[in-house]
Design a protein around this motif. Sequence first.
Motif, PDB file in Angstrom:
ATOM      1  N   LEU A 136       0.588  -1.170   0.001  1.00 48.55           N
ATOM      2  CA  LEU A 136       0.192   0.123   0.165  1.00 48.55           C
ATOM      3  C   LEU A 136       0.794   1.378  -0.137  1.00 48.55           C
ATOM      4  CD1 LEU A 136      -2.961   0.708   0.042  1.00 48.55           C
ATOM      5  CD2 LEU A 136      -2.875   0.859   2.507  1.00 48.55           C
ATOM      6  N   GLY A 137       0.823   2.031  -1.145  1.00 46.60           N
ATOM      7  CA  GLY A 137       1.441   3.280  -1.280  1.00 46.60           C
ATOM      8  C   GLY A 137       0.242   4.542  -1.189  1.00 46.60           C
ATOM      9  N   VAL A 138       0.259   4.999  -2.032  1.00 45.98           N
ATOM     10  CA  VAL A 138      -0.900   6.291  -2.057  1.00 45.98           C
ATOM     11  C   VAL A 138      -1.185   6.142  -3.785  1.00 45.98           C
ATOM     12  CG1 VAL A 138      -1.477   8.568  -1.904  1.00 45.98           C
ATOM     13  CG2 VAL A 138       0.616   7.613  -0.558  1.00 45.98           C
ATOM     14  N   PRO A 139      -1.804   4.972  -4.127  1.00 43.36           N
ATOM     15  CA  PRO A 139      -2.357   5.032  -5.462  1.00 43.36           C
ATOM     16  C   PRO A 139      -3.623   5.528  -5.636  1.00 43.36           C
ATOM     17  CG  PRO A 139      -2.522   2.986  -4.415  1.00 43.36           C
ATOM     18  CD  PRO A 139      -1.819   3.810  -3.450  1.00 43.36           C
ATOM     19  N   LEU A 140      -3.993   6.267  -6.691  1.00 45.91           N
ATOM     20  CA  LEU A 140      -5.273   6.505  -7.171  1.00 45.91           C
ATOM     21  C   LEU A 140      -5.534   5.501  -8.217  1.00 45.91           C
ATOM     22  CD1 LEU A 140      -5.155  10.289  -7.606  1.00 45.91           C
ATOM     23  CD2 LEU A 140      -6.496   9.135  -5.983  1.00 45.91           C
ATOM     24  N   ILE A 141      -6.740   4.732  -8.277  1.00 45.86           N
ATOM     25  CA  ILE A 141      -6.955   3.663  -9.169  1.00 45.86           C
ATOM     26  C   ILE A 141      -8.394   4.292  -9.612  1.00 45.86           C
ATOM     27  CG2 ILE A 141      -7.573   1.323  -9.094  1.00 45.86           C
ATOM     28  CD1 ILE A 141      -6.082   1.077  -6.364  1.00 45.86           C
ATOM     29  N   GLY A 142      -8.592   4.109 -11.025  1.00 51.13           N
ATOM     30  CA  GLY A 142      -9.736   4.108 -11.378  1.00 51.13           C
ATOM     31  C   GLY A 142      -9.764   4.309 -13.080  1.00 51.13           C
ATOM     32  N   VAL A 143     -10.415   5.599 -13.678  1.00 54.35           N
ATOM     33  CA  VAL A 143     -10.481   5.647 -15.137  1.00 54.35           C
ATOM     34  C   VAL A 143     -10.316   7.125 -15.179  1.00 54.35           C
ATOM     35  CG1 VAL A 143     -12.193   3.801 -15.526  1.00 54.35           C
ATOM     36  CG2 VAL A 143     -13.042   6.238 -15.073  1.00 54.35           C
ATOM     37  N   ARG A 191     -10.784  12.555 -14.170  1.00 59.00           N
ATOM     38  CA  ARG A 191     -10.562  11.247 -13.594  1.00 59.00           C
ATOM     39  C   ARG A 191     -11.586  10.858 -12.553  1.00 59.00           C
ATOM     40  NH1 ARG A 191      -6.658  13.935 -11.007  1.00 59.00           N
ATOM     41  NH2 ARG A 191      -6.496  13.427  -8.639  1.00 59.00           N
ATOM     42  N   VAL A 192     -11.973   9.786 -12.306  1.00 61.48           N
ATOM     43  CA  VAL A 192     -12.650   9.190 -11.274  1.00 61.48           C
ATOM     44  C   VAL A 192     -11.931   8.243 -10.499  1.00 61.48           C
ATOM     45  CG1 VAL A 192     -14.337   7.711 -12.512  1.00 61.48           C
ATOM     46  CG2 VAL A 192     -15.225   8.416 -10.118  1.00 61.48           C
ATOM     47  N   SER A 193     -11.614   8.268  -9.277  1.00 62.87           N
ATOM     48  CA  SER A 193     -10.691   7.427  -8.736  1.00 62.87           C
ATOM     49  C   SER A 193     -10.858   7.177  -7.066  1.00 62.87           C
ATOM     50  CB  SER A 193      -9.280   8.073  -8.841  1.00 62.87           C
ATOM     51  OG  SER A 193      -9.193   9.305  -8.238  1.00 62.87           O
ATOM     52  N   TYR A 194     -10.252   6.096  -6.752  1.00 65.54           N
ATOM     53  CA  TYR A 194     -10.421   5.573  -5.576  1.00 65.54           C
ATOM     54  C   TYR A 194      -9.117   5.869  -4.840  1.00 65.54           C
ATOM     55  CZ  TYR A 194     -10.696   2.038  -1.689  1.00 65.54           C
ATOM     56  OH  TYR A 194     -10.157   1.536  -0.437  1.00 65.54           O
ATOM     57  N   LEU A 195      -8.772   6.354  -3.523  1.00 64.65           N
ATOM     58  CA  LEU A 195      -7.711   6.595  -2.917  1.00 64.65           C
ATOM     59  C   LEU A 195      -7.833   5.485  -1.928  1.00 64.65           C
ATOM     60  CD1 LEU A 195      -4.993   7.896  -2.250  1.00 64.65           C
ATOM     61  CD2 LEU A 195      -6.146   9.488  -1.170  1.00 64.65           C
ATOM     62  N   THR A 210      -5.789   4.378   0.499  1.00 60.47           N
ATOM     63  CA  THR A 210      -5.273   4.542   2.037  1.00 60.47           C
ATOM     64  C   THR A 210      -6.068   5.540   3.034  1.00 60.47           C
ATOM     65  OG1 THR A 210      -4.088   6.620   0.913  1.00 60.47           O
ATOM     66  CG2 THR A 210      -2.853   4.391   1.248  1.00 60.47           C
ATOM     67  N   VAL A 211      -6.945   6.444   2.163  1.00 60.90           N
ATOM     68  CA  VAL A 211      -7.889   7.292   3.156  1.00 60.90           C
ATOM     69  C   VAL A 211      -9.277   6.773   3.003  1.00 60.90           C
ATOM     70  CG1 VAL A 211      -6.202   9.276   3.026  1.00 60.90           C
ATOM     71  CG2 VAL A 211      -7.902   8.934   1.331  1.00 60.90           C
ATOM     72  N   GLY A 212      -9.579   5.904   2.075  1.00 64.26           N
ATOM     73  CA  GLY A 212     -10.897   5.454   1.704  1.00 64.26           C
ATOM     74  C   GLY A 212     -11.865   6.496   1.003  1.00 64.26           C
ATOM     75  N   SER A 213     -11.347   7.149   0.242  1.00 62.46           N
ATOM     76  CA  SER A 213     -12.320   8.100  -0.529  1.00 62.46           C
ATOM     77  C   SER A 213     -12.087   7.914  -1.860  1.00 62.46           C
ATOM     78  CB  SER A 213     -11.457   9.367  -0.411  1.00 62.46           C
ATOM     79  OG  SER A 213     -11.719   9.840   1.055  1.00 62.46           O
ATOM     80  N   ILE A 214     -13.506   7.981  -2.680  1.00 64.87           N
ATOM     81  CA  ILE A 214     -13.533   7.916  -3.963  1.00 64.87           C
ATOM     82  C   ILE A 214     -14.088   9.361  -4.494  1.00 64.87           C
ATOM     83  CG2 ILE A 214     -15.199   7.345  -5.876  1.00 64.87           C
ATOM     84  CD1 ILE A 214     -15.682   4.567  -4.423  1.00 64.87           C
ATOM     85  N   ALA A 262     -13.807   8.978 -24.392  1.00 63.19           N
ATOM     86  CA  ALA A 262     -13.404   7.504 -24.117  1.00 63.19           C
ATOM     87  C   ALA A 262     -12.343   7.647 -22.837  1.00 63.19           C
ATOM     88  CB  ALA A 262     -12.448   7.207 -25.244  1.00 63.19           C
ATOM     89  N   LEU A 263     -12.674   6.538 -21.976  1.00 65.91           N
ATOM     90  CA  LEU A 263     -12.016   6.492 -20.702  1.00 65.91           C
ATOM     91  C   LEU A 263     -10.831   5.328 -20.891  1.00 65.91           C
ATOM     92  CD1 LEU A 263     -14.774   6.817 -18.218  1.00 65.91           C
ATOM     93  CD2 LEU A 263     -13.240   8.613 -19.215  1.00 65.91           C
ATOM     94  N   PHE A 264      -9.679   5.496 -20.083  1.00 71.59           N
ATOM     95  CA  PHE A 264      -8.719   4.713 -20.016  1.00 71.59           C
ATOM     96  C   PHE A 264      -8.504   3.983 -18.520  1.00 71.59           C
ATOM     97  CE2 PHE A 264      -7.622   7.687 -23.235  1.00 71.59           C
ATOM     98  CZ  PHE A 264      -6.936   7.074 -24.246  1.00 71.59           C
ATOM     99  N   ALA A 265      -8.005   2.981 -18.455  1.00 69.76           N
ATOM    100  CA  ALA A 265      -7.792   2.516 -16.926  1.00 69.76           C
ATOM    101  C   ALA A 265      -6.591   3.198 -16.761  1.00 69.76           C
ATOM    102  CB  ALA A 265      -7.187   0.843 -17.171  1.00 69.76           C
ATOM    103  N   TYR A 266      -6.491   3.426 -15.226  1.00 67.51           N
ATOM    104  CA  TYR A 266      -5.528   4.840 -14.854  1.00 67.51           C
ATOM    105  C   TYR A 266      -5.044   4.129 -13.441  1.00 67.51           C
ATOM    106  CZ  TYR A 266      -4.611   9.757 -13.307  1.00 67.51           C
ATOM    107  OH  TYR A 266      -4.040  10.692 -12.751  1.00 67.51           O
ATOM    108  N   VAL A 267      -3.748   4.555 -13.170  1.00 70.62           N
ATOM    109  CA  VAL A 267      -3.271   4.474 -12.010  1.00 70.62           C
ATOM    110  C   VAL A 267      -2.219   5.605 -11.854  1.00 70.62           C
ATOM    111  CG1 VAL A 267      -1.881   2.884 -10.261  1.00 70.62           C
ATOM    112  CG2 VAL A 267      -3.488   1.825 -12.021  1.00 70.62           C
ATOM    113  N   ALA A 268      -2.535   6.173 -10.502  1.00 75.13           N
ATOM    114  CA  ALA A 268      -1.648   7.421 -10.358  1.00 75.13           C
ATOM    115  C   ALA A 268      -0.573   7.101  -8.748  1.00 75.13           C
ATOM    116  CB  ALA A 268      -2.386   8.498 -10.263  1.00 75.13           C
TER     117      ALA A 268
END
Length: 175
Positions: free
Chosen positions: A86-93, A108-112, A114-118, A169-175
């Motif tokens: 677990l780091g600090v990734p944003l996972i989404g599109v 983007r719409v993403s889930y963080l 580590t803090v439990g936020s979308i 158009a949306l892409f799979a996305y990780v930050a």
Amino acid sequence: KTGVAQLLISWNGIKSVIGDYFCNGYSPSGSYTNSTTWNASDKSANVTLSGGNLTTAWSSAANGSVRSAISVSSGLWYWEVTINTLGVPLIGVANATQALDLTGANYRVSYLPTVGSIYGVTGATISVATSTGGDVIGILYDATNTTVVFYKNGVPLASVSGGEVPTGALFAYVA
């Protein structure tokens, strides 16, 4: 930032894999095949790709992201990220307008985890469960109904829809 992500073409019925994305510490079996990768031309400078652009690594804790080599604009799409460390990734599109260094407007719409936020595109925040190493985060994108649903270990966390989902158009996305 580590994980494994799999983009599937269908949520219900037969799940046809169109691309798997692997992050630090995971390598697929010798018989593994896929039809897309992370996009080497569409990533931050501090993101390193290896393993045929299936593996991502961040060179520092600095902001940075990578999008998939393909985008989707119709149908139902699902992919997953397994959180290894677990780091600090944003996972989404995200759409193609999203800045790779995460500055500027939010596309983007993403889930963080580590803090439990979308987070939606307007900055709306939904509080959900946090995640730890070993959790599998699923993302379902329903282009027809402009909805993104986030899952943790197969259990729905929350959905984001309408104006909170990026356009185009949306892409799979990780930050």
